[in-house]
Design a protein around this motif. Structure first.
Motif, PDB file in Angstrom:
ATOM      1  N   TRP A   7       7.162   3.036   2.607  1.00  0.00           N
ATOM      2  CA  TRP A   7       7.031   2.982   1.088  1.00  0.00           C
ATOM      3  C   TRP A   7       5.807   1.910   0.909  1.00  0.00           C
ATOM      4  O   TRP A   7       6.064   0.897   1.189  1.00  0.00           O
ATOM      5  CB  TRP A   7       7.905   2.761   0.416  1.00  0.00           C
ATOM      6  CG  TRP A   7       9.190   3.792   0.670  1.00  0.00           C
ATOM      7  CD1 TRP A   7       9.250   5.040   1.068  1.00  0.00           C
ATOM      8  CD2 TRP A   7      10.534   3.669  -0.101  1.00  0.00           C
ATOM      9  NE1 TRP A   7      10.286   5.950   0.933  1.00  0.00           N
ATOM     10  CE2 TRP A   7      11.259   5.015   0.376  1.00  0.00           C
ATOM     11  CE3 TRP A   7      11.170   2.709  -0.550  1.00  0.00           C
ATOM     12  CZ2 TRP A   7      12.346   5.302   0.005  1.00  0.00           C
ATOM     13  CZ3 TRP A   7      12.588   2.922  -0.850  1.00  0.00           C
ATOM     14  CH2 TRP A   7      13.026   4.242  -0.682  1.00  0.00           C
ATOM     15  N   VAL A   8       4.804   2.402  -0.053  1.00  0.00           N
ATOM     16  CA  VAL A   8       3.892   1.286  -0.341  1.00  0.00           C
ATOM     17  C   VAL A   8       4.574   0.514  -1.139  1.00  0.00           C
ATOM     18  O   VAL A   8       4.261  -0.990  -1.011  1.00  0.00           O
ATOM     19  CB  VAL A   8       2.630   1.856  -0.731  1.00  0.00           C
ATOM     20  CG1 VAL A   8       1.633   0.836  -1.506  1.00  0.00           C
ATOM     21  CG2 VAL A   8       2.015   3.001   0.088  1.00  0.00           C
ATOM     22  N   HIS A   9       5.369   0.848  -2.210  1.00  0.00           N
ATOM     23  CA  HIS A   9       6.091  -0.051  -3.045  1.00  0.00           C
ATOM     24  C   HIS A   9       6.934  -1.093  -2.582  1.00  0.00           C
ATOM     25  O   HIS A   9       6.945  -2.300  -2.880  1.00  0.00           O
ATOM     26  CB  HIS A   9       6.657   0.955  -4.041  1.00  0.00           C
ATOM     27  CG  HIS A   9       5.858   1.830  -4.834  1.00  0.00           C
ATOM     28  ND1 HIS A   9       5.353   1.173  -5.770  1.00  0.00           N
ATOM     29  CD2 HIS A   9       5.755   3.100  -4.630  1.00  0.00           C
ATOM     30  CE1 HIS A   9       4.489   2.353  -6.361  1.00  0.00           C
ATOM     31  NE2 HIS A   9       4.973   3.596  -5.774  1.00  0.00           N
ATOM     32  N   PHE A  10       7.475  -0.702  -1.247  1.00  0.00           N
ATOM     33  CA  PHE A  10       8.536  -1.688  -0.668  1.00  0.00           C
ATOM     34  C   PHE A  10       7.478  -2.736  -0.051  1.00  0.00           C
ATOM     35  O   PHE A  10       7.942  -3.829  -0.357  1.00  0.00           O
ATOM     36  CB  PHE A  10       8.930  -0.846   0.483  1.00  0.00           C
ATOM     37  CG  PHE A  10       9.771  -1.859   1.555  1.00  0.00           C
ATOM     38  CD1 PHE A  10      10.858  -2.291   1.135  1.00  0.00           C
ATOM     39  CD2 PHE A  10       9.181  -2.162   2.937  1.00  0.00           C
ATOM     40  CE1 PHE A  10      11.675  -3.405   2.094  1.00  0.00           C
ATOM     41  CE2 PHE A  10       9.864  -3.112   3.434  1.00  0.00           C
ATOM     42  CZ  PHE A  10      11.208  -3.641   3.104  1.00  0.00           C
ATOM     43  N   TYR A  11       6.429  -2.631   0.401  1.00  0.00           N
ATOM     44  CA  TYR A  11       5.453  -3.797   0.893  1.00  0.00           C
ATOM     45  C   TYR A  11       5.039  -4.724  -0.167  1.00  0.00           C
ATOM     46  O   TYR A  11       4.979  -5.688  -0.226  1.00  0.00           O
ATOM     47  CB  TYR A  11       4.387  -3.060   1.883  1.00  0.00           C
ATOM     48  CG  TYR A  11       4.809  -2.772   2.973  1.00  0.00           C
ATOM     49  CD1 TYR A  11       5.024  -3.381   4.004  1.00  0.00           C
ATOM     50  CD2 TYR A  11       4.639  -1.312   3.505  1.00  0.00           C
ATOM     51  CE1 TYR A  11       5.630  -3.284   5.451  1.00  0.00           C
ATOM     52  CE2 TYR A  11       5.154  -0.885   4.950  1.00  0.00           C
ATOM     53  CZ  TYR A  11       5.713  -1.984   5.671  1.00  0.00           C
ATOM     54  OH  TYR A  11       5.922  -1.483   6.996  1.00  0.00           O
ATOM     55  N   TYR A  12       4.735  -3.851  -1.343  1.00  0.00           N
ATOM     56  CA  TYR A  12       4.082  -4.555  -2.430  1.00  0.00           C
ATOM     57  C   TYR A  12       5.331  -5.460  -2.938  1.00  0.00           C
ATOM     58  O   TYR A  12       5.115  -6.650  -3.335  1.00  0.00           O
ATOM     59  CB  TYR A  12       3.644  -3.665  -3.478  1.00  0.00           C
ATOM     60  CG  TYR A  12       3.102  -4.201  -4.763  1.00  0.00           C
ATOM     61  CD1 TYR A  12       1.851  -5.059  -4.676  1.00  0.00           C
ATOM     62  CD2 TYR A  12       3.785  -4.358  -5.974  1.00  0.00           C
ATOM     63  CE1 TYR A  12       1.494  -5.709  -5.824  1.00  0.00           C
ATOM     64  CE2 TYR A  12       3.345  -4.902  -7.034  1.00  0.00           C
ATOM     65  CZ  TYR A  12       2.116  -5.687  -6.946  1.00  0.00           C
ATOM     66  OH  TYR A  12       1.611  -6.200  -8.052  1.00  0.00           O
ATOM     67  N   SER A  13       6.338  -4.830  -3.267  1.00  0.00           N
ATOM     68  CA  SER A  13       7.516  -5.526  -3.787  1.00  0.00           C
ATOM     69  C   SER A  13       8.066  -6.869  -3.080  1.00  0.00           C
ATOM     70  O   SER A  13       8.372  -8.049  -3.310  1.00  0.00           O
ATOM     71  CB  SER A  13       8.678  -4.796  -4.353  1.00  0.00           C
ATOM     72  OG  SER A  13       9.131  -4.228  -3.155  1.00  0.00           O
ATOM     73  N   THR A  14       8.169  -6.501  -1.670  1.00  0.00           N
ATOM     74  CA  THR A  14       8.553  -7.761  -0.840  1.00  0.00           C
ATOM     75  C   THR A  14       7.616  -9.028  -0.538  1.00  0.00           C
ATOM     76  O   THR A  14       8.109 -10.038  -0.834  1.00  0.00           O
ATOM     77  CB  THR A  14       8.825  -7.057   0.394  1.00  0.00           C
ATOM     78  OG1 THR A  14       7.770  -6.469   0.878  1.00  0.00           O
ATOM     79  CG2 THR A  14      10.132  -6.368   0.600  1.00  0.00           C
ATOM     80  N   SER A  15       6.430  -8.649  -0.664  1.00  0.00           N
ATOM     81  CA  SER A  15       5.196  -9.372  -0.718  1.00  0.00           C
ATOM     82  C   SER A  15       5.172 -10.391  -1.921  1.00  0.00           C
ATOM     83  O   SER A  15       5.089 -11.643  -1.847  1.00  0.00           O
ATOM     84  CB  SER A  15       3.983  -9.092  -0.275  1.00  0.00           C
ATOM     85  OG  SER A  15       3.400  -8.122  -1.321  1.00  0.00           O
ATOM     86  N   MET A  16       5.529  -9.664  -3.056  1.00  0.00           N
ATOM     87  CA  MET A  16       5.577 -10.532  -4.376  1.00  0.00           C
ATOM     88  C   MET A  16       6.679 -11.401  -4.371  1.00  0.00           C
ATOM     89  O   MET A  16       6.482 -12.383  -4.779  1.00  0.00           O
ATOM     90  CB  MET A  16       5.732  -9.381  -5.450  1.00  0.00           C
ATOM     91  CG  MET A  16       4.182  -8.597  -5.824  1.00  0.00           C
ATOM     92  SD  MET A  16       2.795  -9.770  -5.859  1.00  0.00           S
ATOM     93  CE  MET A  16       3.062 -10.523  -7.481  1.00  0.00           C
TER      94      MET A  16
END
Length: 77
Positions: free
Chosen positions: A53-62
């Motif tokens: 999931w792209v959203h997973f990578y974005y949210s965890t990095s944020m």
């Protein structure tokens, strides 16, 4: 408490080593450990699909960046 059940004892010593000590026994429920075990097991089972999931990578990095900013601000204060 049944003598045939398996129980674990956590011993904490608070105070000086000189003098007498009093020992008390209390039974504490640690349900939070079972919840963390269940959540960790579910995340382990879902890891293959969640990692795509792209959203997973974005949210965890944020989340990591926000924690780093908070730690940086605390160190500066």
């Amino acid at each position: 408490m049944s003598p045939y059940e398996e129980k674990y004892v956590d011993v904490k010593y608070i105070g000086d080593l000189i003098g007498s000590s009093t020992i008390t026994v209390e039974e504490v429920s640690q349900q939070w450990r079972l919840w963390f075990l269940a959540v960790g097991f579910i995340l382990l089972l879902l890891a293959l699909s969640i990692s795509s999931w792209v959203h997973f990578y974005y949210s965890t990095s944020m989340v990591i960046v926000v924690f780093m900013v908070i730690i940086f601000l605390l160190i500066q204060l």
